[in-house]
Enzyme design. Structure first.
Site, PDB file in Angstrom:
ATOM      1  CB  SER A  56      -0.926   0.001   1.225  1.00  0.00           C
ATOM      2  OG  SER A  56      -0.169  -0.063   2.427  1.00  0.00           O
ATOM      3  CG  ASP A 112      -2.754   4.939   8.499  1.00  0.00           C
ATOM      4  OD1 ASP A 112      -1.688   5.591   8.460  1.00  0.00           O
ATOM      5  OD2 ASP A 112      -3.158   4.249   7.540  1.00  0.00           O
ATOM      6  CG  HIS A 137      -0.809   4.241   4.591  1.00  0.00           C
ATOM      7  ND1 HIS A 137      -1.691   3.559   5.406  1.00  0.00           N
ATOM      8  CD2 HIS A 137      -0.416   3.363   3.636  1.00  0.00           C
ATOM      9  CE1 HIS A 137      -1.854   2.331   4.949  1.00  0.00           C
ATOM     10  NE2 HIS A 137      -1.072   2.181   3.879  1.00  0.00           N
TER      11      HIS A 137
END
Length: 898
Positions: free
Chosen positions: A242, A418, A421
């Site tokens: 991600s 979070d 990221h």
């Protein structure tokens, strides 16, 4: 008994060309020259003094370089006291002894002189009496003995400083600094490598919010059109987890800002711009395993089109799924070891980057991510680096480690939503770094020095290097021959009488020696220019504006300028000292404006427009005054001015491979000088003497100026006619920039009325520039009135500002390459890691170089532009042939580039 009055020809010890500081002893002092005294330059007389390039440079020196080296005399401190013969003799003896210039510690040196002076000062009783002695001006209105003694000691101290620290010693110190810094940078590049891409990918710092500064080089901010132009027909692949997906989105948004982050996150995401034929893919492979290996293996097969750029990386999923176990780390090492040969094979034909894992903000991590700690991330990164960098034997790995994102994340991970990221601004910085790594070597942006190879030498640069090399060799040969001849003619001792006899008298310096010496020094200076801004020897950094970086230096130079002041020789409006002062402080403000990047702040930008306008006003005022008063429209005067204005720029155009219009201020002042000259020289020639005899001539002059104004307005509002005129060959070679003359039209139109305005109501630069030329004259006239209405203000000037004002043109031009960098887009870094010390050292060298070039230009002017008309016409023919050769070589270069 009184001491004799000061001689008429006595001059200040510290002229603007003779010392780095404006402090001066009493101007009436005189004395014997010292071999280590500051270089003195004779002030301009007669026609050279009035109407010089006001607002551009004080090129009024008429003496040769050798005369300045020998000096015309050194001022010695003395005091004349009329209260008694004994005190007068004691004071004169003490002051003369202190001013002998003997080295400290030697017989009759400075220490003994100072002791005798102090002894006399103790015996001297303070008293109030009419001041008959010619004390310095600062103490002329006070008759107390204490003030006299303080003033005398102050001037003696200044004299000692000026004796041991002159312009000559400053230039020698600057030369030593350049040699040492060049040696250190050369050794550093050999030791650490000469690849700025490694610095871009691995190191840097934040200058401010969202402004990333790579170590030693400049990063270009790519626009949409530039990105598409670079990536046309290219395929870029991002493969990983991600975090790599985030980097993919930021990279695509450089090409298409409207691209949205949507869709299933755990799948492949394609992007294609059919117009630019650019393809960017994200491939979802969150772990380094067999699936990722198979994807990479397919690219290694010859039958499959390989991506031009591959960006890969993964680790956090392995930590999360296996709960941070040591077995998972061992398996990660095994898997990346099997993938490393495939990546290395791809790296031979494509650009392959392995992205190291960014740190996390553990306090913000959700419960199912708590096992992803920075300790685990560091272990996985160490494994990747050790394996990928050792994948090849006896050679450096072709797989590039993208580790700079870790440094960026360390500063910005606290802003994460979070804890895992990065915020969008950090991702954009990493994506822009990737764009610079790949595209800088293709598009070669001026302000993107990272990953750019050194530009190849052009034909004219090679010829210039040969010319300066021959000049240096010729001067060395000339110097050796002259030195041997001097040794043969050295005084010999008569054995019978025991006295020395001179064989011959020293002959004056020949013009050939001055010519060779000037070109020799100029060649060394141009080598420094090339090293700073073309050879990639020294480092470069981007500018970053803050209010403190601009206004604090402004306050500092203002204090210095006010502190160092003297009375003017004349009190007329816009006298020579006042215009030098005006040019000086404006030039210093402009320099600070450029190095601080203050052009991004609109109010400062508009203020600087006022200063540039004032330069043009002074230029026009000075030339008009000269022609109006002197009536000298001879070709010698015109050639001298044109040579002084354009000599340095022409040399830089050749050495630095830049168009003439790049140094826009010189074309401006050159064109306006010619406009003023042609207007006044055309029939009928109206000058002051003629106009005073008949007021009818004033009306004729007004008609001339009105017609000139009409022509200016027509060209200013007729862009098509203006561009047609200056697009004609060979004018186009002088006034084109990037293939057109629009920049020249913009500069000329902006400055057509001698411009300046403080436009606080402006919303953008375009609006300000529209209003700017129409009302600028109001600002300039207001300053002239404020500066000259008070009598005390008109009779005092700042020697600090005036010193810089005399070399203002050289300062303005030299800053492009040896103080700033990347053709003014960045900052030259001589001392990395210490911005304050770097500015101090680079500024010191920069000012010394500018001063030396000013002297070289003046020396060459006297030789190349003779007063004899027949000789001058021959020189002009040679200069015309030289420029014809430049035009031919320029055309050849343009064809070879295309």
């Amino acid at each position: 008994m009184s001491l004799p009055p000061p001689p008429d020809g006595a001059r200040d010890l510290v002229t603007p060309q003779g010392s780095m500081g404006p402090v001066t002893p009493a101007p009436w002092a005189s004395g014997a020259p010292s071999p280590e005294q500051p270089l003195l330059r004779q002030e301009a007389k007669g026609e050279e003094e009035e109407g010089e390039e006001t607002g551009v440079q004080g090129a009024g020196a008429t003496g040769t370089g050798e005369q300045r080296r020998r000096g015309w005399g050194e001022a010695a401190e003395t005091a004349a006291v009329e209260e008694g013969q004994v005190e007068a003799r004691d004071a004169a003896a003490a002051a003369a002894a202190a001013g002998t210039g003997a080295p400290a510690g030697g017989a009759g040196g400075g220490r003994g002189a100072w002791r005798r002076l102090l002894a006399w000062l103790r015996r001297r009783q303070p008293q109030c009496c009419p001041c008959a002695a010619p004390l310095p001006r600062s103490a002329a209105h006070c008759c107390h003995g204490g003030t006299k003694m303080a003033a005398l000691a102050y001037n003696l101290g200044k004299r000692e400083i000026n004796h041991y620290f002159s312009v000559r010693s400053a230039k020698l110190l600057a030369l030593v600094a350049v040699l040492l810094l060049a040696a250190c940078h050369l050794a550093s590049r050999r030791y650490r490598g000469n690849d700025s891409c490694e610095y871009l990918l691995s190191s840097g710092r934040f200058l401010g919010e969202k402004v990333w500064q790579p170590h030693s080089c400049m990063m270009h901010k790519y626009k949409i059109s530039e990105a598409k132009n670079c990536l046309v027909d290219k395929h870029i692949a991002f493969i990983g987890d991600s975090r790599i997906r985030q980097l993919f989105y930021s990279f695509v948004k450089i090409i298409n800002p409207q691209f949205k982050e949507e869709g299933n996150k755990h799948e492949n995401i394609p992007f294609e711009d059919k117009i630019a034929s650019v393809k960017v893919d994200f491939l979802w492979h969150p772990e380094v395993n067999g699936s990722m290996k198979q994807c990479i293996k397919v690219w290694t097969e010859d039958s499959v089109a390989k991506p031009h750029v591959i960006v890969a990386g993964a680790a956090t999923w392995s930590i999360k799924i296996h709960n941070g176990s040591n077995e998972a780390l061992s398996q990660y090492k095994t898997n990346i070891t099997s993938i490393a040969p495939l990546l290395e094979k791809l790296a031979k034909t494509s650009d392959v980057y392995w992205v190291l894992q960014d740190p996390v903000y553990e306090d913000l991590l959700s419960e199912n991510r708590k096992m992803i700690t920075n300790e685990k991330i560091d272990a996985y990164n160490e494994a990747a680096v050790s394996i990928l960098n050792s994948s090849t034997r006896n050679s450096k790995s072709n797989v590039k480690m993208f580790s700079v994102s870790k440094l960026i994340a360390q500063e910005t991970i606290m802003e994460s939503l979070d804890g895992l990221h990065l915020p969008e601004s950090s991702r954009e910085t990493s994506a822009m770094i990737l764009m610079n790594v790949y595209c800088n070597k293709i598009l070669k942006p001026v302000d993107g020095s990272c990953c750019q190879p050194r530009p190849p030498l052009t034909l004219m640069q090679k010829l210039a290097a040969c010319f300066f090399t021959l000049s240096i060799v010729g001067y060395l040969i000339f110097y050796i021959i002259h030195r041997n001849a001097h040794r043969k003619n050295k005084p010999c001792t008569d054995l019978e009488s025991g006295e020395e006899k001179k064989n011959i008298i020293n002959t004056p310096v020949s013009p050939l020696e001055i010519l060779l010496q000037s070109f020799c020094k100029l060649g060394l200076i141009m080598a420094y220019f090339y090293m700073c801004d073309r050879a990639n020897l020294f480092m470069k950094e981007n500018k970053f504006y803050t209010h403190s970086t601009f206004f604090i230096p402004i306050i500092y130079i203002l204090v210095l300028g006010v502190f160092y002041n003297e009375n003017t020789k004349e009190t007329k409006v816009l006298n020579r000292e006042q215009t030098d002062e005006w040019k000086g402080w404006m030039q210093l403000v402009i320099l600070i404006y450029h190095i601080s990047g203050a052009s991004t702040f609109l109010p400062v930008y508009m203020h600087v427009r006022v200063l540039v306008a004032a330069y043009l006003f002074q230029t026009g005022y000075g030339h008009f005054s000269y022609f109006w008063i002197k009536g000298d429209f001879g070709i010698h005067r015109v050639c001298q001015v044109l040579f002084r204005l354009n000599f340095l720029v022409v040399v830089l155009c050749i050495v630095m491979d830049q168009p003439y219009q790049f140094y826009y201020f010189v074309p401006l002042v050159t064109v306006w000088f010619m406009v003023i000259y042609v207007t006044l020289a055309l029939w009928p020639q109206i000058i002051q003497k003629k106009a005073n005899g008949n007021c009818f001539w004033h009306f004729g002059l007004l008609l001339k100026l009105a017609f000139l104004l009409l022509c200016i307005c027509f060209l200013a509002y007729s862009q098509g006619a203006f561009e047609k005129i200056f697009s004609l060959w060979p004018l186009s070679k002088c006034f084109e920039l990037k293939g057109n003359v629009y920049e020249w039209w913009f500069r000329w139109r902006l400055d057509r009325y001698t411009y300046s305005i403080w436009a606080s109501s402006c919303k953008n630069k375009a609006e300000c520039n529209e209003l700017h030329p129409s009302v600028s004259v109001v600002q300039i006239l207001a300053f002239i009135l404020i500066r000259n209405i008070p009598g005390c203000a008109r009779s005092v000037y700042s020697t600090f500002f005036a010193w810089f004002g005399k070399i203002s043109l050289e300062l303005f031009i030299c800053q492009y390459h040896i103080w700033l960098a990347a053709d003014t887009r960045g900052i030259l870094v001589l001392i990395p890691g210490n911005p304050m010390l770097n500015i101090i050292v680079s500024t010191f060298i920069f000012v010394c170089v500018a001063h030396e070039i000013s002297q070289i230009t003046n020396d060459l002017t006297q030789i190349i532009i003779p007063k004899d008309n027949s000789s001058l016409l021959k020189r002009l023919a040679c200069i015309a042939a030289f420029f014809c050769g430049l035009l031919i070589l320029s055309s050849i270069q343009d064809k070879s580039r295309h």
